[in-house]
Write a protein that holds these residues in place. Structure first.
Motif, PDB file in Angstrom:
ATOM      1  N   LEU A 431      30.039  27.043  26.500  1.00 51.59           N
ATOM      2  CA  LEU A 431      31.490  27.016  26.372  1.00 51.59           C
ATOM      3  C   LEU A 431      32.091  28.410  26.272  1.00 51.59           C
ATOM      4  O   LEU A 431      33.134  28.699  26.865  1.00 51.59           O
ATOM      5  N   GLY A 432      31.454  29.308  25.518  1.00 52.55           N
ATOM      6  CA  GLY A 432      31.982  30.661  25.392  1.00 52.55           C
ATOM      7  C   GLY A 432      32.075  31.356  26.734  1.00 52.55           C
ATOM      8  O   GLY A 432      33.074  32.012  27.044  1.00 52.55           O
ATOM      9  N   ALA A 433      31.030  31.187  27.564  1.00 54.02           N
ATOM     10  CA  ALA A 433      31.045  31.796  28.887  1.00 54.02           C
ATOM     11  C   ALA A 433      32.110  31.175  29.770  1.00 54.02           C
ATOM     12  O   ALA A 433      32.713  31.844  30.612  1.00 54.02           O
ATOM     13  N   THR A 434      32.364  29.876  29.590  1.00 55.73           N
ATOM     14  CA  THR A 434      33.381  29.187  30.377  1.00 55.73           C
ATOM     15  C   THR A 434      34.778  29.672  30.020  1.00 55.73           C
ATOM     16  O   THR A 434      35.636  29.819  30.890  1.00 55.73           O
ATOM     17  N   LEU A 435      35.021  29.934  28.744  1.00 50.49           N
ATOM     18  CA  LEU A 435      36.379  30.199  28.279  1.00 50.49           C
ATOM     19  C   LEU A 435      36.712  31.678  28.126  1.00 50.49           C
ATOM     20  O   LEU A 435      37.843  32.084  28.396  1.00 50.49           O
ATOM     21  N   LEU A 436      35.780  32.496  27.661  1.00 52.88           N
ATOM     22  CA  LEU A 436      36.113  33.864  27.276  1.00 52.88           C
ATOM     23  C   LEU A 436      35.479  34.891  28.210  1.00 52.88           C
ATOM     24  O   LEU A 436      34.261  34.929  28.375  1.00 52.88           O
ATOM     25  N   THR A 437      36.303  35.735  28.817  1.00 54.02           N
ATOM     26  CA  THR A 437      35.823  36.838  29.649  1.00 54.02           C
ATOM     27  C   THR A 437      35.608  38.073  28.783  1.00 54.02           C
ATOM     28  O   THR A 437      36.522  38.529  28.102  1.00 54.02           O
ATOM     29  N   LEU A 438      34.396  38.614  28.799  1.00 55.77           N
ATOM     30  CA  LEU A 438      34.076  39.829  28.047  1.00 55.77           C
ATOM     31  C   LEU A 438      34.369  41.093  28.848  1.00 55.77           C
ATOM     32  O   LEU A 438      34.789  42.110  28.303  1.00 55.77           O
ATOM     33  N   ALA A 439      34.099  41.044  30.150  1.00 53.14           N
ATOM     34  CA  ALA A 439      34.279  42.208  31.011  1.00 53.14           C
ATOM     35  C   ALA A 439      34.670  41.720  32.399  1.00 53.14           C
ATOM     36  O   ALA A 439      34.150  40.713  32.876  1.00 53.14           O
ATOM     37  N   LYS A 440      35.591  42.422  33.020  1.00 52.89           N
ATOM     38  CA  LYS A 440      36.014  42.043  34.365  1.00 52.89           C
ATOM     39  C   LYS A 440      35.695  43.166  35.349  1.00 52.89           C
ATOM     40  O   LYS A 440      35.417  44.303  34.952  1.00 52.89           O
ATOM     41  N   ASP A 441      35.750  42.821  36.629  1.00 53.10           N
ATOM     42  CA  ASP A 441      35.480  43.780  37.710  1.00 53.10           C
ATOM     43  C   ASP A 441      34.166  44.521  37.475  1.00 53.10           C
ATOM     44  O   ASP A 441      34.091  45.756  37.547  1.00 53.10           O
ATOM     45  N   ASP A 474      38.947  51.541  41.205  1.00 46.71           N
ATOM     46  CA  ASP A 474      39.330  50.584  40.166  1.00 46.71           C
ATOM     47  C   ASP A 474      40.310  49.536  40.663  1.00 46.71           C
ATOM     48  O   ASP A 474      40.581  48.553  39.955  1.00 46.71           O
ATOM     49  N   ALA A 475      40.856  49.724  41.854  1.00 48.00           N
ATOM     50  CA  ALA A 475      41.751  48.712  42.409  1.00 48.00           C
ATOM     51  C   ALA A 475      40.969  47.585  43.091  1.00 48.00           C
ATOM     52  O   ALA A 475      41.541  46.540  43.419  1.00 48.00           O
ATOM     53  N   LYS A 476      39.669  47.775  43.271  1.00 51.72           N
ATOM     54  CA  LYS A 476      38.847  46.781  43.952  1.00 51.72           C
ATOM     55  C   LYS A 476      38.355  45.729  42.962  1.00 51.72           C
ATOM     56  O   LYS A 476      37.706  46.028  41.970  1.00 51.72           O
ATOM     57  N   ASP A 477      38.678  44.476  43.251  1.00 56.87           N
ATOM     58  CA  ASP A 477      38.277  43.370  42.381  1.00 56.87           C
ATOM     59  C   ASP A 477      36.772  43.134  42.481  1.00 56.87           C
ATOM     60  O   ASP A 477      36.155  43.357  43.521  1.00 56.87           O
ATOM     61  N   ALA A 478      36.192  42.680  41.363  1.00 60.09           N
ATOM     62  CA  ALA A 478      34.765  42.338  41.342  1.00 60.09           C
ATOM     63  C   ALA A 478      34.564  41.182  40.364  1.00 60.09           C
ATOM     64  O   ALA A 478      35.519  40.555  39.923  1.00 60.09           O
ATOM     65  N   GLY A 479      33.307  40.909  39.991  1.00 59.23           N
ATOM     66  CA  GLY A 479      32.993  39.730  39.196  1.00 59.23           C
ATOM     67  C   GLY A 479      33.270  39.893  37.717  1.00 59.23           C
ATOM     68  O   GLY A 479      33.408  41.003  37.200  1.00 59.23           O
ATOM     69  N   GLU A 480      33.345  38.746  37.034  1.00 59.19           N
ATOM     70  CA  GLU A 480      33.617  38.712  35.595  1.00 59.19           C
ATOM     71  C   GLU A 480      32.382  38.230  34.835  1.00 59.19           C
ATOM     72  O   GLU A 480      31.598  37.433  35.352  1.00 59.19           O
ATOM     73  N   LEU A 481      32.260  38.698  33.608  1.00 57.42           N
ATOM     74  CA  LEU A 481      31.150  38.312  32.741  1.00 57.42           C
ATOM     75  C   LEU A 481      31.718  37.636  31.509  1.00 57.42           C
ATOM     76  O   LEU A 481      32.529  38.221  30.791  1.00 57.42           O
ATOM     77  N   GLY A 482      31.309  36.393  31.271  1.00 60.73           N
ATOM     78  CA  GLY A 482      31.789  35.642  30.119  1.00 60.73           C
ATOM     79  C   GLY A 482      30.871  35.779  28.924  1.00 60.73           C
ATOM     80  O   GLY A 482      29.742  36.274  29.025  1.00 60.73           O
ATOM     81  N   ALA A 483      31.362  35.342  27.765  1.00 61.05           N
ATOM     82  CA  ALA A 483      30.577  35.418  26.533  1.00 61.05           C
ATOM     83  C   ALA A 483      29.291  34.610  26.683  1.00 61.05           C
ATOM     84  O   ALA A 483      29.329  33.414  26.981  1.00 61.05           O
ATOM     85  N   GLY A 484      28.161  35.273  26.503  1.00 60.27           N
ATOM     86  CA  GLY A 484      26.872  34.600  26.618  1.00 60.27           C
ATOM     87  C   GLY A 484      26.324  34.511  28.029  1.00 60.27           C
ATOM     88  O   GLY A 484      25.186  34.086  28.224  1.00 60.27           O
TER      89      GLY A 484
END
Length: 631
Positions: A431-441, A474-484
């Motif tokens: 659930l944490g990974a589903t809901l909360l983004t820790l780091a983006k791009d 930094d303007a280039k979008d990339a993947g997100e990492l969720g909690a856990g």
């Protein structure tokens, strides 16, 4: 009618045709609970217990126990099953507000794997030839149905071998999606091998949790690297890069502003679609806290708000709204997304998680539905801090490519939910990974040392490859990492000095630069022992400037870790399913032995399931290759 009026207070009224078909009267319910065990009384974790005629399913925990709530009162038929065991069915009487008990003892059934692939074969005909004929019969039937199947998958062209003297950098965006593995499991359960383009190897690998350490520094994730012999080619090496996001329990998550965007169009009128959507979201609702808020937007012929933002402790009201939904109409997906984002922005939490969770089969066929327009809309909302998670349901018209693209652009992830067990994984265990983004791009760039590496190739991530200059953009979008969340990437390497047994692309003679690699500097003094340097860039969830991490990879291990061995086994199965030109002498038998040896503790049973799934894939592959044989 008083209940209906209170249900719609504060909501945008739905079209007259939608409201009546979306409401049904709840009935009295009770619960069923019990234990599933083997004949020696050992608990069976991961067994599935289902109530016949409903979408009510539960999975047993480590102690073999399960519980199913909201079971209609009266006589119920309950079945417990687990791959490799004989299913058992029981009758139980459910009283209102009462928990009935139903325990099960499952016995081993060696032929169970073959029966799953050949359902419908008479018991007396289960000879080797009959089984092969039955599988081919199903494969022919599946081929005949292709004209009626509108599922869409993006073409995948595998990453080729590269020479570090010509291409020293490899750059890609991380991927935490796991939809491909679940979709493969669905195909195999239906007695088919998946289409090649449905097999995304990185999503297969990243479906599984790995034993990476928790982050200890400022970064919200840890970085692990490992280098060892490639299991499928002893002369080659395999480099593993692993990221582990900080694990955060539900009670410690920031408050959630969630909008459920649910497809209730006619295409969702299928047991594996809207009924499963309801069951899945019940699991999420049961995890919510008073500080969380949920709104529900539905779309069919038009879009409407059927539940205004409601505190998470008002579970009865939220669940009641879910239960009343019924399918009907066409699909105005774009209008639904616009209303969902508008609702999320009106209730925006500056210090919270703002997210739209879309559940659909992906069939956007009415209104503004071009990929370009939808992408621009979602990118704009991403800039406002509202992220998008996409959940795919059902079969036959699954728009896999479109849903993956929407999730990527929305700073969220894409999962395919084919049963209630997968819903539990997404909405309870992760659930944490589903809901909360820790780091983006989050981007990874690897620089290979030509003094140690003659050739390399990235396994998977074909639709995540970036231009080298994008790493610092930094303007280039990339993947997100969720909690856990964990992310794993693998590179196959031909060591320098080894026979170059792979094909490298050729370029014409260069007029202005040296053509002989020996004319170039192959390593910097003091770094001869480094195989490569791994660099990562990431941003804070609401940040706009990236941070840089770097780590050199030195030496190799003769005793690769359990994580290394299991992840490489999963990659090998993916290469066989794709019939990869780089599969070499890979075999299912060797991969199965490797996966069994690397199962480890397997707390949730996912690795054991992979072993059983691979056994079934191997059986299917052999019999399809042999062709149909009359019994």
């Amino acid at each position: 009618m008083s209940r209906l009026r209170s249900f719609l207070i504060g909501a945008v009224a739905l079209p007259a045709l939608l409201v009546p078909s979306s409401i049904s009267r709840p009935r009295a319910t009770g619960s069923i609970a019990g234990r599933v065990s083997s004949p020696d009384s050992a608990p069976l974790a991961g067994a599935m217990v289902a109530v016949t005629g409903t979408q009510l399913v539960a999975q047993t925990g480590k102690d073999g126990r399960y519980r199913i709530d909201a079971v209609p009162t009266g006589r119920a038929t309950v079945t417990a099953r687990m791959i490799g065991y004989r299913a058992v069915t029981r009758q139980v009487t459910v009283g209102e507000g009462v928990t009935a008990t139903a325990d099960f003892v499952l016995t081993n059934e060696p032929l169970r794997l073959e029966e799953i692939v050949t359902s419908g074969v008479a018991a007396g005909a289960r000879t080797k030839k009959a089984l092969g004929f039955a599988i081919m019969k199903r494969a022919v039937a599946a081929t005949a149905m292709r004209d009626y199947n509108t599922e869409e998958y993006r073409r995948i062209s595998e990453n080729a071998w590269q020479a570090p003297t010509r291409t020293p950098l490899s750059t890609f965006s991380i991927d935490v999606d796991a939809a491909s593995y679940t979709n493969i499991r669905r195909f195999v359960g239906d007695g088919q091998l998946p289409p090649k383009d449905a097999v995304r190897i990185e999503e297969m690998i990243n479906y599984f949790p790995y034993d990476y350490p928790e982050p200890t520094g400022e970064a919200p994730f840890s970085v692990t690297t490992e280098l060892a012999a490639a299991p499928w080619h002893p002369g080659h090496r395999l480099a593993l890069i692993g990221l582990q996001g900080r694990r955060i329990p539900m009670e410690a998550l920031p408050p959630n502003n969630l909008v459920f965007l649910l497809d209730v169009s006619g295409s969702m009128d299928d047991p594996r679609k809207l009924p499963l959507v309801k069951s899945a979201f019940r699991l999420l609702v049961n995890q919510l806290r008073p500080q969380d808020k949920v709104a529900i937007v539905v779309y069919a012929g038009a879009a409407g708000l059927v539940l205004a933002p409601t505190p998470g402790d008002k579970k009865d009201l939220i669940l009641d709204a879910l239960e009343r939904l019924e399918p009907g109409g066409s699909t105005a997906g774009a209008a639904g997304i616009q209303l969902a984002y508008e609702t999320a922005r009106k209730n925006f939490l500056a210090e919270g998680n703002n997210r739209v969770i879309l559940a659909t089969d992906g069939d956007f066929n009415v209104g503004v539905s071009s990929d370009g327009e939808l992408t621009r809309l979602i990118e704009a909302e991403r800039g406002h801090g509202v992220f998008l998670t996409v959940l795919g349901f059902g079969t036959g018209n699954l728009k896999d490519a479109k849903m993956e693209q929407l999730a990527d652009q929305g700073n969220g992830h894409y999962a395919y939910v084919n049963d209630i067990l997968e819903a539990r994984k997404v909405f309870v265990q992760e659930l944490g990974a589903t809901l909360l983004t820790l780091a983006k791009d989050v981007k990874i760039q690897v620089e290979f040392n030509p003094a140690r590496v003659a050739a390399y190739r990235l396994i998977g991530y074909e639709n995540r490859v970036l231009a080298d200059q994008d790493f610092n953009n930094d303007a280039k979008d990339a993947g997100e990492l969720g909690a856990g969340h964990a992310v794993t990437a693998l590179y196959e390497i031909v060591p320098a000095g080894s026979p170059l047994d792979v094909t490298l692309g050729k370029v014409d003679y260069l007029k202005y630069q040296p053509n002989d690699p020996s004319d170039r500097q192959t390593s910097v003094a003091g770094h001869e022992d480094e195989w490569m340097t791994v660099k990562l860039r990431y941003k804070d969830p609401q940040g706009s400037t990236s941070r840089l991490l770097a780590r050199a990879v030195r030496g190799e291990t003769l005793n690769p870790s359990e994580t290394f061995r299991f992840a490489s086994a999963v990659a090998g199965v993916g290469m066989l399913l794709r019939d990869s030109e780089y599969k070499g002498k890979l075999s299912y038998d060797a991969l199965l032995a490797q996966a069994r040896d690397a199962r480890g503790a397997d707390r949730d049973g996912y690795r054991g399931e992979f072993v059983r799934l691979t056994e079934t894939i191997a059986t299917l592959s052999r019999r399809i290759a042999a062709g149909p044989r009359e019994p």
